[in-house]
Write a protein that holds these residues in place. Structure first.
Motif, PDB file in Angstrom:
ATOM      1  N   LYS A  29       0.720  -1.052   0.013  1.00 51.82           N
ATOM      2  CA  LYS A  29      -0.067   0.076  -0.024  1.00 51.82           C
ATOM      3  C   LYS A  29       0.710   1.106  -0.038  1.00 51.82           C
ATOM      4  O   LYS A  29       0.615   2.315  -0.803  1.00 51.82           O
ATOM      5  N   ALA A  30       1.724   1.419   0.922  1.00 54.53           N
ATOM      6  CA  ALA A  30       2.860   2.250   0.888  1.00 54.53           C
ATOM      7  C   ALA A  30       3.623   2.601  -0.645  1.00 54.53           C
ATOM      8  O   ALA A  30       3.778   3.617  -0.989  1.00 54.53           O
ATOM      9  N   ALA A  31       4.079   1.439  -1.115  1.00 57.30           N
ATOM     10  CA  ALA A  31       4.534   1.658  -2.595  1.00 57.30           C
ATOM     11  C   ALA A  31       3.445   2.479  -3.767  1.00 57.30           C
ATOM     12  O   ALA A  31       4.133   3.161  -4.317  1.00 57.30           O
ATOM     13  N   ASN A  32       2.228   2.056  -3.485  1.00 58.08           N
ATOM     14  CA  ASN A  32       1.370   2.564  -4.000  1.00 58.08           C
ATOM     15  C   ASN A  32       1.214   4.170  -4.187  1.00 58.08           C
ATOM     16  O   ASN A  32       1.185   4.710  -5.289  1.00 58.08           O
ATOM     17  N   ILE A  33       1.262   4.483  -2.872  1.00 59.13           N
ATOM     18  CA  ILE A  33       1.370   5.887  -2.572  1.00 59.13           C
ATOM     19  C   ILE A  33       2.626   6.600  -3.134  1.00 59.13           C
ATOM     20  O   ILE A  33       2.517   7.545  -3.789  1.00 59.13           O
ATOM     21  N   TYR A  37       3.830   9.722  -7.060  1.00 56.76           N
ATOM     22  CA  TYR A  37       4.849  11.060  -6.803  1.00 56.76           C
ATOM     23  C   TYR A  37       6.290  10.736  -7.189  1.00 56.76           C
ATOM     24  O   TYR A  37       6.959  11.754  -7.638  1.00 56.76           O
ATOM     25  N   LEU A  38       6.877   9.364  -7.099  1.00 56.62           N
ATOM     26  CA  LEU A  38       8.301   9.306  -7.562  1.00 56.62           C
ATOM     27  C   LEU A  38       8.380   7.864  -8.433  1.00 56.62           C
ATOM     28  O   LEU A  38       7.600   6.838  -8.184  1.00 56.62           O
ATOM     29  N   ASP A  39       9.307   8.047  -9.073  1.00 56.41           N
ATOM     30  CA  ASP A  39       9.969   6.787  -9.822  1.00 56.41           C
ATOM     31  C   ASP A  39      10.898   6.118  -8.809  1.00 56.41           C
ATOM     32  O   ASP A  39      11.560   6.749  -8.172  1.00 56.41           O
ATOM     33  N   PHE A  40      10.793   4.721  -8.177  1.00 56.23           N
ATOM     34  CA  PHE A  40      11.475   4.011  -7.435  1.00 56.23           C
ATOM     35  C   PHE A  40      11.652   2.700  -7.546  1.00 56.23           C
ATOM     36  O   PHE A  40      10.758   2.027  -8.510  1.00 56.23           O
ATOM     37  N   GLN A  41      12.566   2.372  -6.959  1.00 52.06           N
ATOM     38  CA  GLN A  41      12.828   0.505  -6.886  1.00 52.06           C
ATOM     39  C   GLN A  41      12.887   0.077  -5.453  1.00 52.06           C
ATOM     40  O   GLN A  41      14.118   1.014  -4.950  1.00 52.06           O
ATOM     41  N   THR A  42      12.433  -0.748  -5.036  1.00 48.01           N
ATOM     42  CA  THR A  42      12.597  -1.050  -3.621  1.00 48.01           C
ATOM     43  C   THR A  42      12.829  -2.363  -3.520  1.00 48.01           C
ATOM     44  O   THR A  42      11.960  -3.612  -3.955  1.00 48.01           O
ATOM     45  N   VAL A  73       4.268  12.889  -0.856  1.00 49.50           N
ATOM     46  CA  VAL A  73       3.944  11.497  -0.055  1.00 49.50           C
ATOM     47  C   VAL A  73       3.483  11.898   1.205  1.00 49.50           C
ATOM     48  O   VAL A  73       2.572  11.470   1.694  1.00 49.50           O
ATOM     49  N   ASN A  74       4.084  12.499   1.836  1.00 49.52           N
ATOM     50  CA  ASN A  74       4.087  12.831   3.446  1.00 49.52           C
ATOM     51  C   ASN A  74       2.927  13.485   3.752  1.00 49.52           C
ATOM     52  O   ASN A  74       2.283  13.600   4.804  1.00 49.52           O
ATOM     53  N   ASP A  78      -3.193   8.624   4.147  1.00 52.95           N
ATOM     54  CA  ASP A  78      -2.943   7.211   4.265  1.00 52.95           C
ATOM     55  C   ASP A  78      -1.353   6.854   4.683  1.00 52.95           C
ATOM     56  O   ASP A  78      -1.175   6.011   5.242  1.00 52.95           O
ATOM     57  N   ILE A  79      -0.510   7.619   4.185  1.00 59.62           N
ATOM     58  CA  ILE A  79       0.844   7.176   4.535  1.00 59.62           C
ATOM     59  C   ILE A  79       1.076   7.175   6.157  1.00 59.62           C
ATOM     60  O   ILE A  79       1.965   6.543   6.510  1.00 59.62           O
TER      61      ILE A  79
END
Length: 110
Positions: A29-33, A37-42, A73-74, A78-79
């Motif tokens: 769910k956090a990754a969806n948020i 706003y950001l391109d990322f890889q976790t 994001v912040n 929901d975050i």
């Protein structure tokens, strides 16, 4: 070897083993948020020696992009709820360790 220069956030924490399904749900769910706003890889790493220990490594295109977007994001209500839920899964007396890095290069055979 290819030259890269991406911004990397590394987190280390300990999650109760009986809470792994909740942990994965929260991370999804956090990754969806974040993705709004950001391109990322976790990547998520679970220790082979201590099953409660996790290392989370997130890569972003640049520190500037991360800093420009993380406030958005912040601002998501929901975050904050998800972070509170996440904290409830952590083993008491173990803090979240957070570090910043810059990835300079990578090598891979796959």
């Amino acid at each position: 070897m290819r030259d890269v220069s991406v911004f990397v956030k590394v987190y280390q924490y300990h999650v109760h083993q009986d809470k792994l399904d909740e942990y994965i749900r929260i991370q999804e769910k956090a990754a969806n948020i974040y993705a709004k706003y950001l391109d990322f890889q976790t990547l998520y790493f679970n220790s082979t020696e201590d099953k409660t220990k996790w290392i989370e490594v997130s890569r972003y295109k640049s520190k500037e992009e991360y800093e420009r977007s993380i406030h958005l994001v912040n601002e998501e209500e929901d975050i904050h709820k998800l972070f509170h839920e996440f904290q409830s899964l952590l083993i008491e007396d173990n803090e979240i360790i957070e570090e910043d890095f810059v990835q300079k290069f990578e090598k891979s055979t796959f």
